[in-house]
Scaffold this motif. Structure first.
Motif, PDB file in Angstrom:
ATOM      1  N   LEU A 168       0.815  -1.216   0.000  1.00 12.59           N
ATOM      2  CA  LEU A 168       0.000   0.000   0.000  1.00 12.59           C
ATOM      3  C   LEU A 168       0.844   1.258   0.000  1.00 12.59           C
ATOM      4  CD1 LEU A 168      -2.780  -0.981   2.581  1.00 12.59           C
ATOM      5  CD2 LEU A 168      -2.625  -1.499   0.147  1.00 12.59           C
ATOM      6  N   GLY A 169       2.168   1.104  -0.054  1.00 10.18           N
ATOM      7  CA  GLY A 169       3.032   2.271   0.005  1.00 10.18           C
ATOM      8  C   GLY A 169       3.029   2.873   1.395  1.00 10.18           C
ATOM      9  N   LYS A 170       3.073   4.188   1.456  1.00 13.87           N
ATOM     10  CA  LYS A 170       3.183   4.874   2.743  1.00 13.87           C
ATOM     11  C   LYS A 170       1.895   5.562   3.192  1.00 13.87           C
ATOM     12  CE  LYS A 170       6.648   5.210   4.634  1.00 13.87           C
ATOM     13  NZ  LYS A 170       7.214   4.367   5.690  1.00 13.87           N
ATOM     14  N   ILE A 171       0.877   5.604   2.316  1.00 20.68           N
ATOM     15  CA  ILE A 171      -0.366   6.295   2.666  1.00 20.68           C
ATOM     16  C   ILE A 171      -1.559   5.476   2.178  1.00 20.68           C
ATOM     17  CG2 ILE A 171      -1.701   8.441   2.499  1.00 20.68           C
ATOM     18  CD1 ILE A 171       0.803   9.919   1.775  1.00 20.68           C
ATOM     19  N   LYS A 172      -2.570   5.394   3.030  1.00 18.37           N
ATOM     20  CA  LYS A 172      -3.810   4.687   2.706  1.00 18.37           C
ATOM     21  C   LYS A 172      -4.990   5.597   3.031  1.00 18.37           C
ATOM     22  CE  LYS A 172      -6.353   0.501   4.172  1.00 18.37           C
ATOM     23  NZ  LYS A 172      -6.282  -0.690   5.071  1.00 18.37           N
ATOM     24  N   PHE A 173      -5.972   5.646   2.127  1.00 18.36           N
ATOM     25  CA  PHE A 173      -7.159   6.487   2.300  1.00 18.36           C
ATOM     26  C   PHE A 173      -8.362   5.568   2.502  1.00 18.36           C
ATOM     27  CE2 PHE A 173      -4.058   8.548  -0.354  1.00 18.36           C
ATOM     28  CZ  PHE A 173      -4.015   9.855   0.107  1.00 18.36           C
ATOM     29  N   LEU A 174      -8.964   5.646   3.675  1.00 17.99           N
ATOM     30  CA  LEU A 174     -10.053   4.734   4.022  1.00 17.99           C
ATOM     31  C   LEU A 174     -11.411   5.406   3.871  1.00 17.99           C
ATOM     32  CD1 LEU A 174      -8.812   2.818   7.194  1.00 17.99           C
ATOM     33  CD2 LEU A 174      -9.365   1.836   4.978  1.00 17.99           C
ATOM     34  N   PHE A 175     -12.318   4.745   3.160  1.00 18.68           N
ATOM     35  CA  PHE A 175     -13.724   5.150   3.133  1.00 18.68           C
ATOM     36  C   PHE A 175     -14.533   3.864   3.279  1.00 18.68           C
ATOM     37  CE2 PHE A 175     -11.617   5.185  -0.929  1.00 18.68           C
ATOM     38  CZ  PHE A 175     -12.384   4.427  -1.806  1.00 18.68           C
ATOM     39  N   PRO A 176     -15.051   3.610   4.484  1.00 18.45           N
ATOM     40  CA  PRO A 176     -15.704   2.334   4.795  1.00 18.45           C
ATOM     41  C   PRO A 176     -16.737   1.937   3.752  1.00 18.45           C
ATOM     42  CG  PRO A 176     -15.507   3.676   6.759  1.00 18.45           C
ATOM     43  CD  PRO A 176     -15.076   4.540   5.623  1.00 18.45           C
ATOM     44  N   ASN A 177     -16.664   0.697   3.292  1.00 24.25           N
ATOM     45  CA  ASN A 177     -17.597   0.184   2.297  1.00 24.25           C
ATOM     46  C   ASN A 177     -17.630  -1.335   2.385  1.00 24.25           C
ATOM     47  OD1 ASN A 177     -15.579  -0.935   0.083  1.00 24.25           O
ATOM     48  ND2 ASN A 177     -14.825   1.109   0.615  1.00 24.25           N
ATOM     49  N   ASN A 178     -18.602  -1.916   1.717  1.00 21.55           N
ATOM     50  CA  ASN A 178     -18.783  -3.371   1.761  1.00 21.55           C
ATOM     51  C   ASN A 178     -17.901  -4.109   0.779  1.00 21.55           C
ATOM     52  OD1 ASN A 178     -20.847  -3.137   3.699  1.00 21.55           O
ATOM     53  ND2 ASN A 178     -22.386  -2.795   2.111  1.00 21.55           N
ATOM     54  N   TYR A 179     -17.097  -3.385   0.005  1.00 19.71           N
ATOM     55  CA  TYR A 179     -16.328  -4.015  -1.059  1.00 19.71           C
ATOM     56  C   TYR A 179     -14.836  -4.113  -0.739  1.00 19.71           C
ATOM     57  CZ  TYR A 179     -20.627  -2.092  -2.983  1.00 19.71           C
ATOM     58  OH  TYR A 179     -21.928  -1.733  -3.167  1.00 19.71           O
ATOM     59  N   ASN A 180     -14.451  -3.620   0.437  1.00 16.43           N
ATOM     60  CA  ASN A 180     -13.051  -3.630   0.857  1.00 16.43           C
ATOM     61  C   ASN A 180     -12.160  -2.918  -0.160  1.00 16.43           C
ATOM     62  OD1 ASN A 180     -11.042  -4.240   2.744  1.00 16.43           O
ATOM     63  ND2 ASN A 180     -10.481  -6.133   1.678  1.00 16.43           N
ATOM     64  N   ILE A 181     -12.646  -1.793  -0.665  1.00 16.41           N
ATOM     65  CA  ILE A 181     -11.898  -0.993  -1.635  1.00 16.41           C
ATOM     66  C   ILE A 181     -11.461   0.304  -0.970  1.00 16.41           C
ATOM     67  CG2 ILE A 181     -12.147   0.387  -3.752  1.00 16.41           C
ATOM     68  CD1 ILE A 181     -13.796  -1.827  -4.925  1.00 16.41           C
ATOM     69  N   TYR A 182     -10.247   0.736  -1.270  1.00 16.55           N
ATOM     70  CA  TYR A 182      -9.721   1.982  -0.733  1.00 16.55           C
ATOM     71  C   TYR A 182      -8.687   2.531  -1.706  1.00 16.55           C
ATOM     72  CZ  TYR A 182      -6.716  -1.795   1.019  1.00 16.55           C
ATOM     73  OH  TYR A 182      -5.945  -2.938   1.115  1.00 16.55           O
ATOM     74  N   LEU A 183      -8.267   3.773  -1.491  1.00 18.58           N
ATOM     75  CA  LEU A 183      -7.193   4.405  -2.263  1.00 18.58           C
ATOM     76  C   LEU A 183      -5.894   4.228  -1.503  1.00 18.58           C
ATOM     77  CD1 LEU A 183      -8.951   7.826  -3.019  1.00 18.58           C
ATOM     78  CD2 LEU A 183      -8.967   5.809  -4.463  1.00 18.58           C
ATOM     79  N   HIS A 184      -4.788   4.073  -2.233  1.00 17.73           N
ATOM     80  CA  HIS A 184      -3.516   3.925  -1.528  1.00 17.73           C
ATOM     81  C   HIS A 184      -2.337   4.262  -2.430  1.00 17.73           C
ATOM     82  CE1 HIS A 184      -2.410   0.032  -3.434  1.00 17.73           C
ATOM     83  NE2 HIS A 184      -3.703  -0.210  -3.422  1.00 17.73           N
ATOM     84  N   ASP A 185      -1.229   4.468  -1.790  1.00 16.57           N
ATOM     85  CA  ASP A 185       0.068   4.684  -2.421  1.00 16.57           C
ATOM     86  C   ASP A 185       0.537   3.352  -3.027  1.00 16.57           C
ATOM     87  OD1 ASP A 185       2.553   5.700  -3.096  1.00 16.57           O
ATOM     88  OD2 ASP A 185       3.313   5.706  -1.037  1.00 16.57           O
ATOM     89  N   ALA A 186       1.675   3.354  -3.682  1.00 18.76           N
ATOM     90  CA  ALA A 186       2.265   2.119  -4.214  1.00 18.76           C
ATOM     91  C   ALA A 186       3.777   2.218  -4.087  1.00 18.76           C
ATOM     92  CB  ALA A 186       1.859   1.918  -5.673  1.00 18.76           C
TER      93      ALA A 186
END
Length: 564
Positions: free
Chosen positions: A448-466
């Motif tokens: 996920l790199g050094k940063i992860k952006f969480l927005f709770p959802n039922n799909y386990n999807i989020y934004l993240h670094d690489a």
């Protein structure tokens, strides 16, 4: 001229001659539900509307007229209900006629119907009775208004057609977008209020349609492409061994320049025989609009896109206009939009795009889901919690071959959220339903790199670094397991946090060096839309096209046009 001699229109004679009475309809809330008004309640659950005391006109229908009309002109139950609710709310007063005759709203609406039919080449809203009654009214209004049946039929026909039009044009052809992998919620549009507005407009005024600006921009492009098609279409751009040799073939060069000029990539009618910098720049502009490498050369991918039939582009625009109808009207002023086929993330402020960056999205087998979320936290130095599917298909087979796999990849194993020694587990015993989970510890090599952006959802999807950036340079970037990798996570994090002056890049860098997870709560939350548009007109009016990455266009085309 309509006058009080139309006594049969009245509910009773008292209603006709009495002074205007107060009509107040409050929007129904779920806490004040009424079983006897269930249909009305469902119509207004999504919005709160208060109708002011007013009398629309002194011409009144009888509810029997509505029943008789639909016996003679059957319509879907939802449309019949819309018409009944509309007239019930206004105490059966006419909408399209007043004492002086037809209202200005009627020709306004007829114009909307004609524009829709021409722009979309769709005759599904065409009505033969309307073709007869409305011209008859215009040709001899005095005689027409003496015929009660004609007046009632035209009144109810216009209202019925309006609701058919509104449902299709503003609500969408598809009743349930969830069946087409679209999980962005949208409030039900209030067509009752829209019709109230339309029939109360003065002559020369235009109704404000409940559609977003991107729909209107794409509609303008659709009209432009329709005209190009009617004028003979686009010239064929033929491939050559070397693009520069166009300078020796005037006919082929003119075809290329005409093509680019018609689509707006070449700004001037340059019909010279020279393949110059202007020509190369116009090709690069075309490549930009199609998400191709901007070489300015007529490579294979560029020629393929150029020689697609214009009818295909028209259909593609119509499919995406359908998706734009599904979007909510009340989108926030500040939000993030990820367009999956474009492999792009856009930051909107004051409803305008202010930043964009490349993203990597899910590959075909692990599609990124279309939905809306709210970023509630940013994690600096995140753990990567390995999804079960990846643990089963990738991690477990590695462990069976190499017992040191976890250690070499900075990973650990947990049972009941407690870290355990991986060497204490006999990995070969397991294939399905194993009782442990895996996670990768924070660090430079974290997935996920050094940063992860969480927005709770039922799909386990989020934004993240690489940890590796090389995939962001590719023109097609569908490589992930479903989550979205962001090329510039610092920029995104700082933008989300910019309202909090305690955060800056230096502070984030300082926390990163510690390799300890650091959560940052985001209040208020930041909306994020994960969407799917294969064509759109941007804020500058530039038309873009992209590949149908997940074959969602193909599926939607089958629903709307009956063909893929």
């Amino acid at each position: 001229m309509l006058s009080r001699k139309f006594k049969p229109f009245c509910i009773n004679s008292l209603h006709f001659y009495k002074p205007p009475f107060v009509l107040i309809v409050l929007a129904l809330l779920s806490t004040f539900s009424c079983k006897s008004n269930k249909a009305v309640q469902e119509e207004f659950l999504s919005e709160t509307v208060i109708y002011q005391a007013q009398n629309y006109t002194d011409l009144v229908l009888d509810s029997v007229h509505i029943q008789s009309y639909f016996q003679a002109h059957p319509a879907p139950a939802s449309i019949v209900n819309d018409v009944q609710v509309f007239y019930s709310r206004r105490n059966y007063q006419f909408a399209w006629f007043n004492k002086t005759g037809i209202s200005p709203a009627a020709p306004n609406f007829i114009s909307l119907l004609e524009s829709y039919k021409n722009d979309f080449e769709d005759k599904s809203l065409h009505d033969a009775d309307l073709d007869t009654l409305f011209p008859a009214l215009l040709s001899d209004e005095k005689s027409f208004l003496k015929n009660l049946d004609h007046v009632v039929n035209l009144e109810l026909l216009l209202t019925t057609q309006f609701f058919k039009y509104a449902h299709k044009v503003y609500g969408g052809t598809i009743d349930n977008p969830l069946d087409l992998n679209w999980f962005i919620p949208s409030k039900k549009k209030n067509f009752q209020t829209l019709l109230d507005t339309l029939v109360s407009l003065s002559e020369g005024q235009k109704i404000q349609e409940p559609i977003n600006p991107y729909y209107l921009r794409l509609k303008d492009k659709l009209i432009q492409y329709r005209q190009i098609e009617k004028d003979g279409g686009l010239p064929l751009v033929r491939p050559l061994k070397e693009a520069k040799s166009y300078k020796d073939s005037l006919e082929l060069l003119l075809n290329l320049k005409t093509y680019l000029y018609l689509l707006g990539d070449l700004r001037t009618t340059d019909l010279t025989k020279y393949y110059d910098d202007s020509t190369a720049k116009s090709i690069a502009h075309f490549q930009h609009r199609f998400g191709l490498k901007e070489t300015g050369e007529l490579d294979k991918a560029t020629l393929f896109e150029m020689n697609q039939p214009i009818s295909l582009r028209i259909k593609q625009m119509m499919l995406n206009m359908e998706r734009l109808r599904w979007l909510p009207l009340d989108i926030e002023n500040k939000y993030i939009l990820v367009n999956i086929p474009a492999f792009k993330l856009y930051i909107f402020d004051s409803s305008k795009p202010v930043e964009s960056m490349n993203v990597v999205v899910g590959k075909e087998a692990t599609k990124t889901i279309i939905f809306k979320g709210k970023i509630s936290s940013i994690i600096i130095n995140p753990y990567w919690e390995v999804p079960y599917s990846i643990a089963k298909k990738e991690i477990l087979p590695h462990l069976k071959r190499n017992r040191h796999y976890l250690q070499s990849n900075n990973m650990e194993v947990l049972i009941n959220n407690v870290v355990v020694n991986p060497h204490s587990i006999k990995w070969r015993r397991y294939s399905n339903n194993f009782p442990f989970t895996f996670r990768q510890k924070p660090g430079l090599d974290n997935a996920l790199g050094k940063i992860k952006f969480l927005f709770p959802n039922n799909y386990n999807i989020y934004l993240h670094d690489a940890p590796s950036k090389h995939l962001f340079d590719r023109s097609k970037r569908a490589f992930s397991h479903g989550c979205i990798r962001v090329a510039e996570p610092y920029k995104l994090a700082l933008y989300i946090l910019k309202a909090d002056t305690t955060w800056n890049r230096e502070r984030i860098d300082s926390i990163m060096t510690e390799n300890i997870p650091y959560p940052i709560s985001i209040k208020p939350t930041f909306p994020v839309y994960i969407a799917y548009f294969t064509t759109w007109a941007d804020s500058k009016g530039v038309l873009h096209f992209r590949e149908d990455l997940y074959d969602f266009d193909k599926k939607l085309s089958k629903e709307i046009f009956g063909t893929e």
